[in-house]
Design a protein around this motif. Structure first.
Motif, PDB file in Angstrom:
ATOM      1  N   MET A  98       0.844  -1.200   0.000  1.00  0.00           N
ATOM      2  CA  MET A  98       0.000   0.000   0.000  1.00  0.00           C
ATOM      3  C   MET A  98       0.878   1.248   0.000  1.00  0.00           C
ATOM      4  O   MET A  98       2.026   1.212   0.438  1.00  0.00           O
ATOM      5  CB  MET A  98      -0.933   0.013   1.210  1.00  0.00           C
ATOM      6  CG  MET A  98      -1.933  -1.132   1.236  1.00  0.00           C
ATOM      7  SD  MET A  98      -3.117  -0.999   2.594  1.00  0.00           S
ATOM      8  CE  MET A  98      -2.042  -1.228   4.010  1.00  0.00           C
ATOM      9  N   ASP A  99       0.299   2.335  -0.505  1.00  0.00           N
ATOM     10  CA  ASP A  99       1.038   3.593  -0.525  1.00  0.00           C
ATOM     11  C   ASP A  99       0.083   4.763  -0.430  1.00  0.00           C
ATOM     12  O   ASP A  99      -1.135   4.598  -0.484  1.00  0.00           O
ATOM     13  CB  ASP A  99       1.915   3.705  -1.778  1.00  0.00           C
ATOM     14  CG  ASP A  99       1.184   3.372  -3.067  1.00  0.00           C
ATOM     15  OD1 ASP A  99      -0.052   3.166  -3.036  1.00  0.00           O
ATOM     16  OD2 ASP A  99       1.831   3.326  -4.116  1.00  0.00           O
ATOM     17  N   SER A 100       0.645   5.953  -0.242  1.00  0.00           N
ATOM     18  CA  SER A 100      -0.160   7.173  -0.190  1.00  0.00           C
ATOM     19  C   SER A 100       0.543   8.267  -0.981  1.00  0.00           C
ATOM     20  O   SER A 100       1.770   8.262  -1.130  1.00  0.00           O
ATOM     21  CB  SER A 100      -0.380   7.632   1.257  1.00  0.00           C
ATOM     22  OG  SER A 100       0.827   8.114   1.818  1.00  0.00           O
ATOM     23  N   PHE A 101      -0.267   9.196  -1.509  1.00  0.00           N
ATOM     24  CA  PHE A 101       0.271  10.334  -2.248  1.00  0.00           C
ATOM     25  C   PHE A 101      -0.244  11.629  -1.634  1.00  0.00           C
ATOM     26  O   PHE A 101      -1.387  11.708  -1.177  1.00  0.00           O
ATOM     27  CB  PHE A 101      -0.180  10.289  -3.718  1.00  0.00           C
ATOM     28  CG  PHE A 101       0.547   9.285  -4.558  1.00  0.00           C
ATOM     29  CD1 PHE A 101       1.712   9.636  -5.225  1.00  0.00           C
ATOM     30  CD2 PHE A 101       0.078   7.993  -4.689  1.00  0.00           C
ATOM     31  CE1 PHE A 101       2.390   8.710  -6.003  1.00  0.00           C
ATOM     32  CE2 PHE A 101       0.740   7.060  -5.461  1.00  0.00           C
ATOM     33  CZ  PHE A 101       1.901   7.424  -6.123  1.00  0.00           C
ATOM     34  N   ALA A 102       0.588  12.658  -1.671  1.00  0.00           N
ATOM     35  CA  ALA A 102       0.178  14.015  -1.304  1.00  0.00           C
ATOM     36  C   ALA A 102       0.809  14.960  -2.319  1.00  0.00           C
ATOM     37  O   ALA A 102       1.965  14.777  -2.706  1.00  0.00           O
ATOM     38  CB  ALA A 102       0.635  14.368   0.107  1.00  0.00           C
ATOM     39  N   MET A 103       0.049  15.948  -2.786  1.00  0.00           N
ATOM     40  CA  MET A 103       0.605  16.839  -3.805  1.00  0.00           C
ATOM     41  C   MET A 103      -0.060  18.204  -3.767  1.00  0.00           C
ATOM     42  O   MET A 103      -1.196  18.356  -3.320  1.00  0.00           O
ATOM     43  CB  MET A 103       0.462  16.223  -5.197  1.00  0.00           C
ATOM     44  CG  MET A 103      -0.948  16.133  -5.716  1.00  0.00           C
ATOM     45  SD  MET A 103      -1.082  15.232  -7.299  1.00  0.00           S
ATOM     46  CE  MET A 103       0.002  16.175  -8.347  1.00  0.00           C
ATOM     47  N   ASN A 104       0.677  19.204  -4.238  1.00  0.00           N
ATOM     48  CA  ASN A 104       0.143  20.526  -4.523  1.00  0.00           C
ATOM     49  C   ASN A 104      -0.439  20.463  -5.930  1.00  0.00           C
ATOM     50  O   ASN A 104       0.301  20.419  -6.909  1.00  0.00           O
ATOM     51  CB  ASN A 104       1.251  21.572  -4.434  1.00  0.00           C
ATOM     52  CG  ASN A 104       0.809  22.931  -4.949  1.00  0.00           C
ATOM     53  OD1 ASN A 104      -0.381  23.193  -5.132  1.00  0.00           O
ATOM     54  ND2 ASN A 104       1.763  23.818  -5.178  1.00  0.00           N
ATOM     55  N   VAL A 105      -1.742  20.432  -6.027  1.00  0.00           N
ATOM     56  CA  VAL A 105      -2.393  20.220  -7.321  1.00  0.00           C
ATOM     57  C   VAL A 105      -1.978  21.270  -8.347  1.00  0.00           C
ATOM     58  O   VAL A 105      -1.778  20.974  -9.525  1.00  0.00           O
ATOM     59  CB  VAL A 105      -3.930  20.211  -7.145  1.00  0.00           C
ATOM     60  CG1 VAL A 105      -4.633  20.225  -8.503  1.00  0.00           C
ATOM     61  CG2 VAL A 105      -4.359  18.993  -6.343  1.00  0.00           C
ATOM     62  N   HIS A 106      -1.795  22.526  -7.916  1.00  0.00           N
ATOM     63  CA  HIS A 106      -1.558  23.626  -8.852  1.00  0.00           C
ATOM     64  C   HIS A 106      -0.083  24.005  -8.980  1.00  0.00           C
ATOM     65  O   HIS A 106       0.252  25.159  -9.238  1.00  0.00           O
ATOM     66  CB  HIS A 106      -2.384  24.844  -8.442  1.00  0.00           C
ATOM     67  CG  HIS A 106      -3.860  24.591  -8.435  1.00  0.00           C
ATOM     68  ND1 HIS A 106      -4.595  24.465  -9.585  1.00  0.00           N
ATOM     69  CD2 HIS A 106      -4.731  24.397  -7.399  1.00  0.00           C
ATOM     70  CE1 HIS A 106      -5.868  24.233  -9.276  1.00  0.00           C
ATOM     71  NE2 HIS A 106      -5.975  24.176  -7.962  1.00  0.00           N
ATOM     72  N   GLY A 107       0.799  23.023  -8.829  1.00  0.00           N
ATOM     73  CA  GLY A 107       2.222  23.293  -8.986  1.00  0.00           C
ATOM     74  C   GLY A 107       2.617  23.451 -10.447  1.00  0.00           C
ATOM     75  O   GLY A 107       1.788  23.391 -11.367  1.00  0.00           O
ATOM     76  N   ASP A 108       3.918  23.630 -10.679  1.00  0.00           N
ATOM     77  CA  ASP A 108       4.448  23.905 -12.018  1.00  0.00           C
ATOM     78  C   ASP A 108       5.104  22.692 -12.667  1.00  0.00           C
ATOM     79  O   ASP A 108       5.917  22.853 -13.574  1.00  0.00           O
ATOM     80  CB  ASP A 108       5.466  25.047 -11.951  1.00  0.00           C
ATOM     81  CG  ASP A 108       4.813  26.393 -11.718  1.00  0.00           C
ATOM     82  OD1 ASP A 108       3.672  26.586 -12.178  1.00  0.00           O
ATOM     83  OD2 ASP A 108       5.436  27.263 -11.062  1.00  0.00           O
ATOM     84  N   ALA A 109       4.758  21.495 -12.208  1.00  0.00           N
ATOM     85  CA  ALA A 109       5.367  20.300 -12.800  1.00  0.00           C
ATOM     86  C   ALA A 109       4.343  19.238 -13.180  1.00  0.00           C
ATOM     87  O   ALA A 109       4.483  18.599 -14.217  1.00  0.00           O
ATOM     88  CB  ALA A 109       6.401  19.705 -11.837  1.00  0.00           C
ATOM     89  N   ASP A 110       3.332  19.038 -12.354  1.00  0.00           N
ATOM     90  CA  ASP A 110       2.407  17.922 -12.565  1.00  0.00           C
ATOM     91  C   ASP A 110       1.186  18.325 -13.382  1.00  0.00           C
ATOM     92  O   ASP A 110       0.655  19.431 -13.241  1.00  0.00           O
ATOM     93  CB  ASP A 110       1.966  17.358 -11.208  1.00  0.00           C
ATOM     94  CG  ASP A 110       3.115  16.740 -10.443  1.00  0.00           C
ATOM     95  OD1 ASP A 110       3.938  16.052 -11.077  1.00  0.00           O
ATOM     96  OD2 ASP A 110       3.201  16.938  -9.215  1.00  0.00           O
ATOM     97  N   SER A 111       0.711  17.416 -14.216  1.00  0.00           N
ATOM     98  CA  SER A 111      -0.474  17.650 -15.040  1.00  0.00           C
ATOM     99  C   SER A 111      -1.707  17.765 -14.144  1.00  0.00           C
ATOM    100  O   SER A 111      -1.957  16.909 -13.304  1.00  0.00           O
ATOM    101  CB  SER A 111      -0.662  16.490 -16.015  1.00  0.00           C
ATOM    102  OG  SER A 111       0.486  16.305 -16.823  1.00  0.00           O
ATOM    103  N   HIS A 112      -2.487  18.820 -14.363  1.00  0.00           N
ATOM    104  CA  HIS A 112      -3.670  19.033 -13.525  1.00  0.00           C
ATOM    105  C   HIS A 112      -4.720  19.849 -14.270  1.00  0.00           C
ATOM    106  O   HIS A 112      -4.446  20.464 -15.294  1.00  0.00           O
ATOM    107  CB  HIS A 112      -3.297  19.720 -12.209  1.00  0.00           C
ATOM    108  CG  HIS A 112      -2.746  21.110 -12.364  1.00  0.00           C
ATOM    109  ND1 HIS A 112      -1.396  21.368 -12.536  1.00  0.00           N
ATOM    110  CD2 HIS A 112      -3.350  22.327 -12.395  1.00  0.00           C
ATOM    111  CE1 HIS A 112      -1.203  22.668 -12.639  1.00  0.00           C
ATOM    112  NE2 HIS A 112      -2.379  23.273 -12.575  1.00  0.00           N
ATOM    113  N   ILE A 113      -5.923  19.847 -13.718  1.00  0.00           N
ATOM    114  CA  ILE A 113      -7.027  20.637 -14.260  1.00  0.00           C
ATOM    115  C   ILE A 113      -7.477  21.641 -13.216  1.00  0.00           C
ATOM    116  O   ILE A 113      -7.567  21.322 -12.029  1.00  0.00           O
ATOM    117  CB  ILE A 113      -8.202  19.725 -14.704  1.00  0.00           C
ATOM    118  CG1 ILE A 113      -9.318  20.542 -15.349  1.00  0.00           C
ATOM    119  CG2 ILE A 113      -8.724  18.880 -13.559  1.00  0.00           C
ATOM    120  CD1 ILE A 113     -10.394  19.679 -16.006  1.00  0.00           C
ATOM    121  N   ASP A 114      -7.729  22.865 -13.663  1.00  0.00           N
ATOM    122  CA  ASP A 114      -8.210  23.929 -12.790  1.00  0.00           C
ATOM    123  C   ASP A 114      -9.726  23.975 -12.821  1.00  0.00           C
ATOM    124  O   ASP A 114     -10.338  24.040 -13.896  1.00  0.00           O
ATOM    125  CB  ASP A 114      -7.692  25.298 -13.251  1.00  0.00           C
ATOM    126  CG  ASP A 114      -6.181  25.434 -13.146  1.00  0.00           C
ATOM    127  OD1 ASP A 114      -5.565  24.669 -12.382  1.00  0.00           O
ATOM    128  OD2 ASP A 114      -5.629  26.319 -13.830  1.00  0.00           O
TER     129      ASP A 114
END
Length: 314
Positions: A98-114
């Motif tokens: 098992m694992d977990s993730f935490a992220m800044n959704v609106h950063g400058d590296a990862d693909s995301h939708i606003d």
């Protein structure tokens, strides 16, 4: 490799000029003023028509791998932790990794939708919704939940480096409305109402070949005036392989003018930091730049956005 000098860009907008452009675009896209914004253009008939883009059944991701390594463009990387890696002997019986993730959704590296609640401008959100609807507990209005049933339609990729004959646009360069129209002509297609428009500036290729840089201060993107093209065509979504906004900003007093115009004025869900390097050679080989596209944000009812993995189906 050979470096390409950046051409002289369009003029910098004054505060007054930006205000005029903002009001004009908001007026022209009044049809998208509701809680779903421009997603209302994705009617069942248009979704059904988009399925006719499928010819080979090949699927291609438009997302970059989630980046867990700190860098000049990613000072707060996503955190991936293994939480179910038992120390005891696992050679017998049932166990779970098992694992977990935490992220800044609106950063400058990862693909995301606003989501439409992401941009607060002069005290309001899209459609005049009060900014007070975004609280410490989450967004009470215009959250990414508006896209809970997915975003499905005809995707169109306009490749601006291909148009200009360069591998990528240099940081600080602008994509104009004329660039978008010229790319249409060069790629033998036309952006239509309800399309999911993707604009390539080559950000991911530059990052892969030259390494990450401080994109918060210097990156290629769209000039604010290019949004006139999107209003003309009544597109449903805008996505790019960078931030969509150029840095330094081309607008006096507004650091992210494209975000303000696209999300706040026009009701466009905006996808940032995608990657098109897997898709481009397939489009080149097949001689077509349109496809069925499926975007499925996570069900985060009060969130301002979501990690995202759009899939092109050709």
């Amino acid at each position: 490799m050979v470096t390409h000098a950046r051409p002289a860009g369009p003029p910098r907008l004054t505060d007054d000029e930006f205000g005029v452009l903002y009001r004009r675009l908001r007026s022209r896209t009044a049809w998208a003023a509701g809680d779903r914004g421009a997603l209302v253009a994705l009617t069942p008939a248009r979704v059904l028509a988009a399925t006719r883009e499928v010819r080979t059944g090949r699927t291609v991701t438009l997302a970059a791998p989630v980046d867990t390594v700190p860098g000049p463009d990613n000072p707060e990387p996503a955190e991936h932790r293994m939480i179910g890696q038992p120390e005891e002997d696992t050679s017998r019986g049932l166990h779970f990794a098992m694992d977990s993730f935490a992220m800044n959704v609106h950063g400058d590296a990862d693909s995301h939708i606003d989501a439409l609640c992401h941009v607060i401008y002069d005290g309001t959100l899209h459609g005049g919704v009060s900014s007070s609807s975004v609280t410490a507990g989450g967004a009470m209005r215009l959250s990414i939940e508006a896209a809970r049933d997915g975003i499905v339609g005809r995707g169109v990729l306009l490749d601006i480096p291909r148009l200009r004959g360069v591998p990528w646009l240099e940081p600080g360069d602008h994509v104009t409305a004329d660039d978008l129209a010229a790319a249409e002509t060069a790629q033998h297609l036309r952006v239509a109402e309800g399309d999911l428009l993707f604009v390539r500036v080559g950000h991911r290729r530059r990052r892969a070949e030259l390494g990450p840089w401080d994109t918060a201060h210097e990156r290629a993107g769209l000039h604010p005036s290019a949004l006139e093209f999107l209003a003309d065509r009544r597109v449903a979504v805008l996505g790019g392989d960078g931030n969509n906004d150029t840095a330094p900003s081309s607008t006096e007093g507004v650091d992210f003018p494209v975000h303000v115009l696209a999300v706040h004025a026009m009701g466009l869900h905006l996808l940032d930091y995608l990657q098109f390097e897997d898709l481009v050679p397939i489009c080149e080989a097949e001689g077509r730049w349109s496809f069925l596209c499926v975007i499925a944000p996570l069900r985060l009812p009060d969130a301002t956005g979501s990690p995202v993995n759009p899939i092109a189906v050709l």
